[in-house]
Design a protein around this motif. Structure first.
Motif, PDB file in Angstrom:
ATOM      1  N   MET A  84       0.197  42.755  69.494  1.00  0.00           N
ATOM      2  CA  MET A  84      -0.563  43.469  68.482  1.00  0.00           C
ATOM      3  C   MET A  84      -1.892  43.900  69.091  1.00  0.00           C
ATOM      4  N   ALA A  85      -2.324  45.076  68.758  1.00  0.00           N
ATOM      5  CA  ALA A  85      -3.566  45.625  69.311  1.00  0.00           C
ATOM      6  C   ALA A  85      -4.777  44.952  68.682  1.00  0.00           C
ATOM      7  N   ALA A  86      -5.794  44.833  69.510  1.00  0.00           N
ATOM      8  CA  ALA A  86      -7.032  44.234  69.022  1.00  0.00           C
ATOM      9  C   ALA A  86      -7.908  45.315  68.409  1.00  0.00           C
ATOM     10  N   ASN A  87      -8.609  44.957  67.377  1.00  0.00           N
ATOM     11  CA  ASN A  87      -9.575  45.834  66.741  1.00  0.00           C
ATOM     12  C   ASN A  87     -10.965  45.366  67.110  1.00  0.00           C
ATOM     13  N   VAL A  88     -11.922  46.270  66.981  1.00  0.00           N
ATOM     14  CA  VAL A  88     -13.320  45.896  67.223  1.00  0.00           C
ATOM     15  C   VAL A  88     -13.992  45.738  65.863  1.00  0.00           C
ATOM     16  N   TYR A  89     -14.648  44.620  65.713  1.00  0.00           N
ATOM     17  CA  TYR A  89     -15.318  44.290  64.461  1.00  0.00           C
ATOM     18  C   TYR A  89     -16.805  44.102  64.704  1.00  0.00           C
ATOM     19  N   GLU A  90     -17.569  44.426  63.680  1.00  0.00           N
ATOM     20  CA  GLU A  90     -18.983  44.087  63.669  1.00  0.00           C
ATOM     21  C   GLU A  90     -19.116  42.857  62.786  1.00  0.00           C
ATOM     22  N   GLY A  91     -19.781  41.842  63.281  1.00  0.00           N
ATOM     23  CA  GLY A  91     -20.015  40.635  62.502  1.00  0.00           C
ATOM     24  C   GLY A  91     -21.499  40.461  62.271  1.00  0.00           C
ATOM     25  N   LEU A  92     -21.889  40.359  61.014  1.00  0.00           N
ATOM     26  CA  LEU A  92     -23.291  40.114  60.686  1.00  0.00           C
ATOM     27  C   LEU A  92     -23.372  38.737  60.040  1.00  0.00           C
ATOM     28  N   PHE A  93     -24.149  37.875  60.644  1.00  0.00           N
ATOM     29  CA  PHE A  93     -24.285  36.505  60.172  1.00  0.00           C
ATOM     30  C   PHE A  93     -25.717  36.256  59.715  1.00  0.00           C
ATOM     31  N   ILE A  94     -25.878  35.497  58.666  1.00  0.00           N
ATOM     32  CA  ILE A  94     -27.182  34.938  58.324  1.00  0.00           C
ATOM     33  C   ILE A  94     -27.085  33.464  58.688  1.00  0.00           C
ATOM     34  N   LEU A  95     -27.847  33.089  59.721  1.00  0.00           N
ATOM     35  CA  LEU A  95     -27.810  31.712  60.205  1.00  0.00           C
ATOM     36  C   LEU A  95     -28.860  30.876  59.500  1.00  0.00           C
ATOM     37  N   ASP A  96     -28.611  29.585  59.385  1.00  0.00           N
ATOM     38  CA  ASP A  96     -29.596  28.647  58.848  1.00  0.00           C
ATOM     39  C   ASP A  96     -30.794  28.618  59.801  1.00  0.00           C
ATOM     40  N   SER A  97     -31.944  29.079  59.345  1.00  0.00           N
ATOM     41  CA  SER A  97     -33.118  29.215  60.223  1.00  0.00           C
ATOM     42  C   SER A  97     -33.587  27.881  60.773  1.00  0.00           C
ATOM     43  N   ASN A  98     -33.517  26.830  59.979  1.00  0.00           N
ATOM     44  CA  ASN A  98     -33.962  25.521  60.460  1.00  0.00           C
ATOM     45  C   ASN A  98     -33.077  25.014  61.592  1.00  0.00           C
ATOM     46  N   ARG A  99     -31.802  25.131  61.423  1.00  0.00           N
ATOM     47  CA  ARG A  99     -30.879  24.684  62.480  1.00  0.00           C
ATOM     48  C   ARG A  99     -30.979  25.583  63.712  1.00  0.00           C
ATOM     49  N   TYR A 100     -31.187  26.880  63.486  1.00  0.00           N
ATOM     50  CA  TYR A 100     -31.334  27.791  64.616  1.00  0.00           C
ATOM     51  C   TYR A 100     -32.603  27.469  65.401  1.00  0.00           C
ATOM     52  N   ALA A 101     -33.681  27.111  64.709  1.00  0.00           N
ATOM     53  CA  ALA A 101     -34.932  26.784  65.395  1.00  0.00           C
ATOM     54  C   ALA A 101     -34.777  25.530  66.259  1.00  0.00           C
ATOM     55  N   ARG A 102     -33.978  24.581  65.795  1.00  0.00           N
ATOM     56  CA  ARG A 102     -33.774  23.340  66.559  1.00  0.00           C
ATOM     57  C   ARG A 102     -32.843  23.530  67.747  1.00  0.00           C
ATOM     58  N   ASP A 103     -31.821  24.375  67.593  1.00  0.00           N
ATOM     59  CA  ASP A 103     -30.831  24.562  68.658  1.00  0.00           C
ATOM     60  C   ASP A 103     -30.340  26.009  68.664  1.00  0.00           C
ATOM     61  N   PRO A 104     -31.147  26.934  69.179  1.00  0.00           N
ATOM     62  CA  PRO A 104     -30.756  28.352  69.112  1.00  0.00           C
ATOM     63  C   PRO A 104     -29.457  28.645  69.853  1.00  0.00           C
ATOM     64  N   GLY A 105     -29.286  28.088  71.026  1.00  0.00           N
ATOM     65  CA  GLY A 105     -28.081  28.361  71.797  1.00  0.00           C
ATOM     66  C   GLY A 105     -26.832  27.770  71.158  1.00  0.00           C
ATOM     67  N   GLY A 106     -26.982  26.617  70.570  1.00  0.00           N
ATOM     68  CA  GLY A 106     -25.835  25.943  69.967  1.00  0.00           C
ATOM     69  C   GLY A 106     -25.343  26.632  68.715  1.00  0.00           C
ATOM     70  N   VAL A 107     -26.270  27.029  67.844  1.00  0.00           N
ATOM     71  CA  VAL A 107     -25.878  27.665  66.581  1.00  0.00           C
ATOM     72  C   VAL A 107     -25.287  29.046  66.842  1.00  0.00           C
ATOM     73  N   ALA A 108     -25.982  29.860  67.610  1.00  0.00           N
ATOM     74  CA  ALA A 108     -25.483  31.208  67.897  1.00  0.00           C
ATOM     75  C   ALA A 108     -24.263  31.157  68.815  1.00  0.00           C
ATOM     76  N   GLY A 109     -24.199  30.153  69.661  1.00  0.00           N
ATOM     77  CA  GLY A 109     -23.067  30.023  70.581  1.00  0.00           C
ATOM     78  C   GLY A 109     -21.758  29.706  69.887  1.00  0.00           C
ATOM     79  N   GLN A 110     -21.822  29.181  68.679  1.00  0.00           N
ATOM     80  CA  GLN A 110     -20.599  28.881  67.945  1.00  0.00           C
ATOM     81  C   GLN A 110     -19.816  30.144  67.607  1.00  0.00           C
ATOM     82  N   ILE A 111     -20.529  31.245  67.428  1.00  0.00           N
ATOM     83  CA  ILE A 111     -19.845  32.510  67.129  1.00  0.00           C
ATOM     84  C   ILE A 111     -18.962  32.898  68.316  1.00  0.00           C
ATOM     85  N   GLN A 112     -19.551  32.871  69.496  1.00  0.00           N
ATOM     86  CA  GLN A 112     -18.792  33.203  70.710  1.00  0.00           C
ATOM     87  C   GLN A 112     -17.640  32.226  70.911  1.00  0.00           C
TER      88      GLN A 112
END
Length: 133
Positions: free
Chosen positions: A1-29
């Motif tokens: 099956m062919a892959a589609n390209v999607y745009e994903g817009l996330f609102i991340l928890d700012s407190n958790r992002y401030a404590r671990d920016p790479g970890g929170v955003a890295g979960q998407i990848q």
């Protein structure tokens, strides 16, 4: 099956992002790659106060992504994002393949800004002066 390209817009928890920016955003990848997809662009858009509180959150970090993924895997990605407390809200939009390159270039900053009206007016005046000479 062919892959589609999607745009994903996330609102991340700012407190958790401030404590671990790479970890929170890295979960998407991590989720996209775990499902066999490819992350094309992933970057922070803005951090700002929310228009209204969501589950007690008054502030959010907006994170923009573009990724390719088989359409059959999107349900699993949605499920993974729903059970993750780091994501306050998210949405996925499938884009027309004809505009994908432009969107990705824009998201990465590879596209130069359009000239302002003052610049184009100055160029037109310069061209008009050259015609007279």
């Amino acid at each position: 099956m062919a892959a589609n390209v999607y745009e994903g817009l996330f609102i991340l928890d700012s407190n958790r992002y401030a404590r671990d920016p790479g970890g929170v955003a890295g979960q998407i990848q991590e989720y996209v790659e775990k499902l066999g997809g490819e992350l094309l662009v992933s970057r922070m858009w803005v951090e700002q106060r929310l228009a209204y509180p969501i589950n007690g959150h008054r502030k959010g970090t907006y994170w923009l992504t573009y990724f390719s993924l088989e359409s059959t895997k999107l349900t699993e990605l949605t499920y993974q994002c729903n059970i993750n407390d780091n994501f306050v809200r998210f949405m996925f939009v499938k884009h027309d393949p004809r505009i994908i390159d432009m969107l990705i270039a824009h998201a990465t900053g590879a596209v130069e800004a359009a000239p302002s009206d003052e610049d184009s007016t100055a160029d037109e005046e310069e061209a008009a002066t050259a015609d007279i000479d």
